[in-house]
Design an enzyme around this catalytic site. Structure first.
Site, mmCIF file in Angstrom:
data_model
loop_
_atom_site.group_PDB
_atom_site.id
_atom_site.type_symbol
_atom_site.label_atom_id
_atom_site.label_comp_id
_atom_site.label_asym_id
_atom_site.label_seq_id
_atom_site.Cartn_x
_atom_site.Cartn_y
_atom_site.Cartn_z
ATOM 1 C CE1 TYR A 165 -0.697 7.076 10.202
ATOM 2 C CE2 TYR A 165 0.304 5.041 9.271
ATOM 3 C CZ TYR A 165 0.271 6.210 9.479
ATOM 4 O OH TYR A 165 0.570 7.336 8.744
ATOM 5 C CB ALA B 47 -3.308 4.011 4.777
ATOM 6 N N PRO C 166 0.275 -1.216 0.074
ATOM 7 C CG PRO C 166 -0.095 -0.934 2.095
ATOM 8 C CD PRO C 166 0.464 -2.086 1.108
ATOM 9 N NE ARG D 266 10.806 3.842 -0.460
ATOM 10 C CZ ARG D 266 12.082 3.932 0.121
ATOM 11 N NH1 ARG D 266 12.279 4.790 0.533
ATOM 12 N NH2 ARG D 266 12.233 2.304 0.883
#
Ligand code: FNR
Length: 359
Positions: free
Chosen positions: A185, A60, A24, A327
């Site tokens: 998170y 996300a 993600p 990436r």
């Protein structure tokens, strides 16, 4: 030459064509700050699918508005968001990729400036469109606004929001769901002693700190049925002495296995800053390997896995079951096709339109 990367993997009723997945990655690109994807998302996820990824996990996605990292995040708390995600899923399916979505609540790290596109950084003020954040305790993430500690009713709202978003993910056609339990998170905030100072049944022992995650796993599984794979992304360590340790994460993984989770996506850090993170090629792979051994679950390794042979070796030698390439897939969405060429795998999913370029 091994072709471990291109050996399909089956999770429950889903067969995934290869083991190069896209983790993600927030795009901060909604058009109108309502959590609905923009044309950018169609192009972005479509190009990743065309490039040959086995599974793509959509960024996300907030299960409630206050669970977004920033106002430019995707959401899945209403049907309009679901209906706009469905064509993205269809496009990826047309290119042979499995589609997952990371359901997320940003907890005390919500309500921040997006990585790009607005002035400033850190917490958004109400004037800037910010909102009150929530967490296990009132301890803030360094540099951000202090959250309100969730009470029992607030915890119940969070569990139900994950379930409702999971239902919409199924309706939108997603093949798998990943719960975001990493990077500081909300679910990681409950797991980690750095952020969880509760004195009720959700705080204290590792078992108590894992309770919210396990409740959500059970409730989501009940909603999505037996056929759909359920993944959890965990931070394998907080990289700090007083933080969550890899042996604890291995134990959490073993419990997640008992609760019907199918694969753990092992990242690290994100719940405290600064932290001494030894960033380098494949630096999180040992965490994935350790959690795999302790939990008995397949794991995904992620983090600076940028080279085809590096990726092949990780899977071929059993350090992890899949690799997630982030990436490098942004730099080159055709990385899976390039990796297929590198390991001399001649049945790579080259689109017929492009076949002449690969002869
Ligand atoms: C990320 N990452 C990330 N992680 C996550 O769990 N949910 C997310 O939405 C995001 N968003 C995100 C956006 C962007 C632009 C980047 C670059 C990264 C972390 C990502 O999934 C991955 O773990 C890291 O990028 C490390 O892998 P690579 O990029 O070294 O292959």
């Amino acid at each position: 030459m091994t072709h471990a990367l291109f050996t399909p993997i089956t999770l429950r009723s889903l067969e995934i064509r290869n083991r190069i997945w896209v983790p993600p990655m927030c795009q901060y690109s909604v058009d109108t700050l309502d959590g609905v994807p923009a044309p950018w998302h169609l192009m972005h996820y479509g190009s990743l699918a065309r490039g040959g990824a086995g599974a793509i996990i959509v960024e996300a996605t907030g299960v409630v508005p206050e669970g977004r990292i920033s106002p430019t995040d995707l959401g899945l708390w209403n049907d309009a968001q679901r209906d706009a995600l469905a064509p993205i899923v269809d496009l990826a399916h047309s290119q042979g990729a499995a589609m997952g979505i990371q359901l997320a609540h940003a907890g005390r790290k919500a309500s921040t400036h997006p990585e790009w596109g607005t002035e400033g950084s850190g917490s958004l003020t109400p004037e800037e469109g910010g909102w009150e954040t929530v967490g296990p305790s009132e301890t803030p993430f360094p540099g951000l606004a202090a959250p309100r500690a969730l009470d029992a009713a607030g915890i119940d709202v969070v569990v139900r929001a994950f379930v409702a978003s999971a239902r919409r993910a199924v309706e939108a056609g997603f093949d798998l769901i990943e719960l975001h339990g990493a990077h500081g998170y909300l679910l990681h905030e409950f797991l980690s002693p750095l952020s969880n100072h509760r004195e009720d049944e959700y705080g204290g022992s590792l078992e108590n700190r894992s309770r919210l995650l396990l409740e959500i796993v059970d409730a989501v599984r009940a909603e999505i049925g037996d056929g759909m794979p359920l993944l959890v992304r965990l931070s394998g360590t907080d990289w700090l002495e007083d933080g969550l340790r890899v042996d604890e994460v291995g134990q959490v993984g073993a419990w997640l296995k008992e609760h019907g989770v199918d694969l753990l996506d092992i990242s690290s850090g994100g719940n405290q800053s600064p932290a001494p993170i030894p960033v380098g090629p494949g630096y999180q792979v040992p965490l994935a390997t350790a959690v795999r051994a302790a939990s008995g679950l397949p794991t995904g390794a992620v983090g600076m896995i940028d080279e085809p042979f590096q990726a092949e070796q990780i899977v071929a030698t059993g350090l992890a079951d899949v690799v997630l390439v982030g990436r490098e897939m942004l730099r080159d969405p055709n990385f899976p096709l390039r990796a297929a060429h590198a390991v001399r795998y001649d049945a790579a999913p080259i689109p017929p339109q492009y076949a002449r370029a690969h002869r």
